[in-house]
Motif scaffolding. Structure first.
Motif, PDB file in Angstrom:
ATOM      1  N   HIS A 304       0.812  -1.212   0.000  1.00 21.64           N
ATOM      2  CA  HIS A 304       0.000   0.000   0.000  1.00 21.64           C
ATOM      3  C   HIS A 304       0.850   1.269   0.000  1.00 21.64           C
ATOM      4  O   HIS A 304       1.729   1.427   0.842  1.00 21.64           O
ATOM      5  N   TYR A 305       0.524   2.155  -0.923  1.00 20.83           N
ATOM      6  CA  TYR A 305       1.277   3.388  -1.123  1.00 20.83           C
ATOM      7  C   TYR A 305       0.435   4.600  -0.731  1.00 20.83           C
ATOM      8  O   TYR A 305      -0.797   4.537  -0.616  1.00 20.83           O
ATOM      9  N   GLY A 306       1.130   5.712  -0.542  1.00 21.05           N
ATOM     10  CA  GLY A 306       0.475   6.943  -0.122  1.00 21.05           C
ATOM     11  C   GLY A 306      -0.237   7.644  -1.254  1.00 21.05           C
ATOM     12  O   GLY A 306      -0.044   7.344  -2.441  1.00 21.05           O
ATOM     13  N   GLU A 307      -1.039   8.648  -0.891  1.00 20.98           N
ATOM     14  CA  GLU A 307      -1.883   9.330  -1.860  1.00 20.98           C
ATOM     15  C   GLU A 307      -1.078  10.062  -2.926  1.00 20.98           C
ATOM     16  O   GLU A 307      -1.566  10.271  -4.040  1.00 20.98           O
ATOM     17  N   TRP A 308       0.159  10.434  -2.606  1.00 21.83           N
ATOM     18  CA  TRP A 308       0.987  11.118  -3.611  1.00 21.83           C
ATOM     19  C   TRP A 308       1.342  10.170  -4.764  1.00 21.83           C
ATOM     20  O   TRP A 308       1.523  10.607  -5.897  1.00 21.83           O
ATOM     21  N   VAL A 309       1.410   8.877  -4.470  1.00 23.04           N
ATOM     22  CA  VAL A 309       1.647   7.905  -5.540  1.00 23.04           C
ATOM     23  C   VAL A 309       0.403   7.794  -6.421  1.00 23.04           C
ATOM     24  O   VAL A 309       0.507   7.696  -7.648  1.00 23.04           O
ATOM     25  N   ASN A 310      -0.777   7.812  -5.811  1.00 21.60           N
ATOM     26  CA  ASN A 310      -2.006   7.823  -6.609  1.00 21.60           C
ATOM     27  C   ASN A 310      -2.032   9.029  -7.546  1.00 21.60           C
ATOM     28  O   ASN A 310      -2.461   8.918  -8.702  1.00 21.60           O
ATOM     29  N   SER A 311      -1.561  10.163  -7.051  1.00 19.91           N
ATOM     30  CA  SER A 311      -1.503  11.365  -7.893  1.00 19.91           C
ATOM     31  C   SER A 311      -0.560  11.147  -9.068  1.00 19.91           C
ATOM     32  O   SER A 311      -0.869  11.523 -10.209  1.00 19.91           O
ATOM     33  N   ASP A 312       0.590  10.520  -8.794  1.00 17.66           N
ATOM     34  CA  ASP A 312       1.540  10.225  -9.877  1.00 17.66           C
ATOM     35  C   ASP A 312       0.925   9.272 -10.895  1.00 17.66           C
ATOM     36  O   ASP A 312       1.109   9.431 -12.110  1.00 17.66           O
ATOM     37  N   ILE A 313       0.197   8.268 -10.416  1.00 16.23           N
ATOM     38  CA  ILE A 313      -0.415   7.292 -11.314  1.00 16.23           C
ATOM     39  C   ILE A 313      -1.365   7.977 -12.288  1.00 16.23           C
ATOM     40  O   ILE A 313      -1.361   7.697 -13.494  1.00 16.23           O
ATOM     41  N   LEU A 314      -2.197   8.882 -11.786  1.00 15.87           N
ATOM     42  CA  LEU A 314      -3.108   9.600 -12.675  1.00 15.87           C
ATOM     43  C   LEU A 314      -2.340  10.393 -13.723  1.00 15.87           C
ATOM     44  O   LEU A 314      -2.704  10.403 -14.907  1.00 15.87           O
ATOM     45  N   ARG A 315      -1.289  11.054 -13.283  1.00 20.98           N
ATOM     46  CA  ARG A 315      -0.499  11.849 -14.229  1.00 20.98           C
ATOM     47  C   ARG A 315       0.158  10.957 -15.271  1.00 20.98           C
ATOM     48  O   ARG A 315       0.154  11.281 -16.475  1.00 20.98           O
ATOM     49  N   TRP A 316       0.729   9.815 -14.831  1.00 22.71           N
ATOM     50  CA  TRP A 316       1.370   8.893 -15.773  1.00 22.71           C
ATOM     51  C   TRP A 316       0.366   8.346 -16.781  1.00 22.71           C
ATOM     52  O   TRP A 316       0.659   8.223 -17.972  1.00 22.71           O
ATOM     53  N   ILE A 317      -0.814   8.002 -16.295  1.00 26.16           N
ATOM     54  CA  ILE A 317      -1.840   7.482 -17.195  1.00 26.16           C
ATOM     55  C   ILE A 317      -2.225   8.536 -18.227  1.00 26.16           C
ATOM     56  O   ILE A 317      -2.329   8.258 -19.429  1.00 26.16           O
ATOM     57  N   LYS A 318      -2.441   9.743 -17.763  1.00 32.71           N
ATOM     58  CA  LYS A 318      -2.828  10.810 -18.688  1.00 32.71           C
ATOM     59  C   LYS A 318      -1.757  11.054 -19.734  1.00 32.71           C
ATOM     60  O   LYS A 318      -2.058  11.287 -20.923  1.00 32.71           O
ATOM     61  N   GLU A 319      -0.493  10.988 -19.328  1.00 36.55           N
ATOM     62  CA  GLU A 319       0.612  11.252 -20.246  1.00 36.55           C
ATOM     63  C   GLU A 319       1.038  10.023 -21.036  1.00 36.55           C
ATOM     64  O   GLU A 319       1.929  10.105 -21.886  1.00 36.55           O
ATOM     65  N   GLY A 320       0.428   8.878 -20.756  1.00 36.11           N
ATOM     66  CA  GLY A 320       0.750   7.656 -21.497  1.00 36.11           C
ATOM     67  C   GLY A 320       2.048   6.995 -21.072  1.00 36.11           C
ATOM     68  O   GLY A 320       2.575   6.137 -21.789  1.00 36.11           O
ATOM     69  N   GLU A 321       2.567   7.373 -19.903  1.00 37.23           N
ATOM     70  CA  GLU A 321       3.785   6.744 -19.413  1.00 37.23           C
ATOM     71  C   GLU A 321       3.475   5.362 -18.833  1.00 37.23           C
ATOM     72  O   GLU A 321       2.410   5.148 -18.263  1.00 37.23           O
TER      73      GLU A 321
END
Length: 350
Positions: A304-321
């Motif tokens: 389990h990771y912190g909410e800042w990782v969830n924020s990164d995941i959304l950004r990565w998904i949006k950018e196609g990373e």
């Protein structure tokens, strides 16, 4: 007083009390079965398996964030800002693929404006029978269209305290959790190396490498086809963003020590191959983000990771990373096998 009159009074009083209880449940509706939160009342959104369906029915949204505890810390407001959308979050801690899929299907039935679904694909739930449900006592009476079994909600002794809780919650000056706050646990947890290592159980000395059997492969294939792929194929107007959660380096260490690394990666690769059949599915995996996995300050346990990782995941998904595509997913899994097979985990335990 005659017995007949007494009996009539008792019966009338009982029916009146039952009607009052049912009416209070309908009006206040703590599980949001009949309507969204009422103006002037504040709702303690604490019962995800009882309230998520109501959120899917009655809230305004065109994007859905769902999955297990790996999605509870997502902030729909961040999704809105990135996609120009309006998202809600309905997560189910410890859910199987079947449970999540059934809820996604219902949400798409309730709301034909949904454009996006973000969903976690927890690796531990891949190799289970397609009909497996990790949760007992599921409140089916809240989810179907049969008005007669609503009596289990309207006259439920366990619902009465929930109805009163809405009133007490409001009276105490609390407010209904925001879409970002709903279900989020990150702010209540302690993160870091000590917590992560403490969560890693002592593992025995495994000698034999675990391989997927034909029965395992059948489970994986049926589970993915019935509980993920079918819904995407049935809803081509929706883009499904699916991701394998980015677990910590301790997770990979455990897979290696228990001789399960190859089997787990084989299972994921099977799933990706199946899911890429749908043009409206995009799949993301973060196994080669070693900097994230090694930084134990990101985690409260091995998974389990912190909410800042969830924020990164959304950004990565949006950018196609970190996206897995038909022409590169096999290379990704070859790279991951080599990386975590040859990795030196000794620093973890020094």
């Amino acid at each position: 007083m005659k017995a007949s009159k007494w009996n009539a009074l008792v019966l009338g009083g009982t029916l009146g009390m039952l009607f009052s209880v049912a009416a209070a449940t309908v009006v206040i509706d703590p599980f949001l079965h009949y309507h969204g939160p009422l103006a002037g009342l504040e709702y303690p959104l604490l019962d995800e398996r009882y309230q998520n369906d109501g959120i899917a029915r009655h809230f305004s949204y065109d994007a859905l964030i769902t999955g297990t505890s790996m999605t509870q810390n997502f902030k729909p407001s961040e999704f809105d800002a990135l996609w120009g959308a309006e998202a809600v979050k309905i997560a189910f801690s410890g859910a199987s693929y079947r449970e999540v899929d059934e809820n996604v299907r219902r949400a798409l039935t309730y709301n034909d404006h949904v454009r996006y679904v973000v969903r976690s694909l927890d690796s531990s739930m891949l190799n289970v029978p397609a009909e497996y449900n990790a949760y007992d006592g599921y409140p089916e009476y809240l989810f179907d269209d049969n008005p007669f079994n609503d009596v289990r909600y309207l006259l439920n002794k366990e619902v009465v305290p929930k109805t009163l809780a809405v009133l007490n919650y409001t009276r105490a000056g609390n407010v209904t959790p925001s879409r970002d706050e709903y279900g989020s646990w990150s702010r209540y947890k302690v993160f870091g190396r000590e917590m992560v290592l403490a969560s890693c159980a002592e593992l025995g000395d495994f000698k034999e490498e675990i391989r997927l059997s034909e029965a395992d492969r059948k489970n994986i294939r049926e589970n993915v086809q019935r509980n993920v792929l079918r819904t995407a194929l049935d809803n081509p107007q929706v883009t499904f963003y699916l991701f394998f959660p980015p677990y910590s380096i301790c997770y990979w260490d455990a897979l290696v020590r228990t001789k399960q690394l190859g089997a787990q990666l084989d299972a994921e690769e099977m799933a990706v191959e199946l899911l890429l059949q749908a043009d409206n599915i995009r799949i993301f995996a973060f196994g080669d983000n070693l900097g994230l996995a090694e930084d134990l300050d990101n985690y409260t346990d091995a998974l389990h990771y912190g909410e800042w990782v969830n924020s990164d995941i959304l950004r990565w998904i949006k950018e196609g990373e970190y996206e897995l595509r038909a022409d590169d997913y096999e290379a990704y899994y070859s790279r991951i096998r080599k990386l975590y097979t040859e990795y030196d985990y000794s620093w973890l335990w020094e």
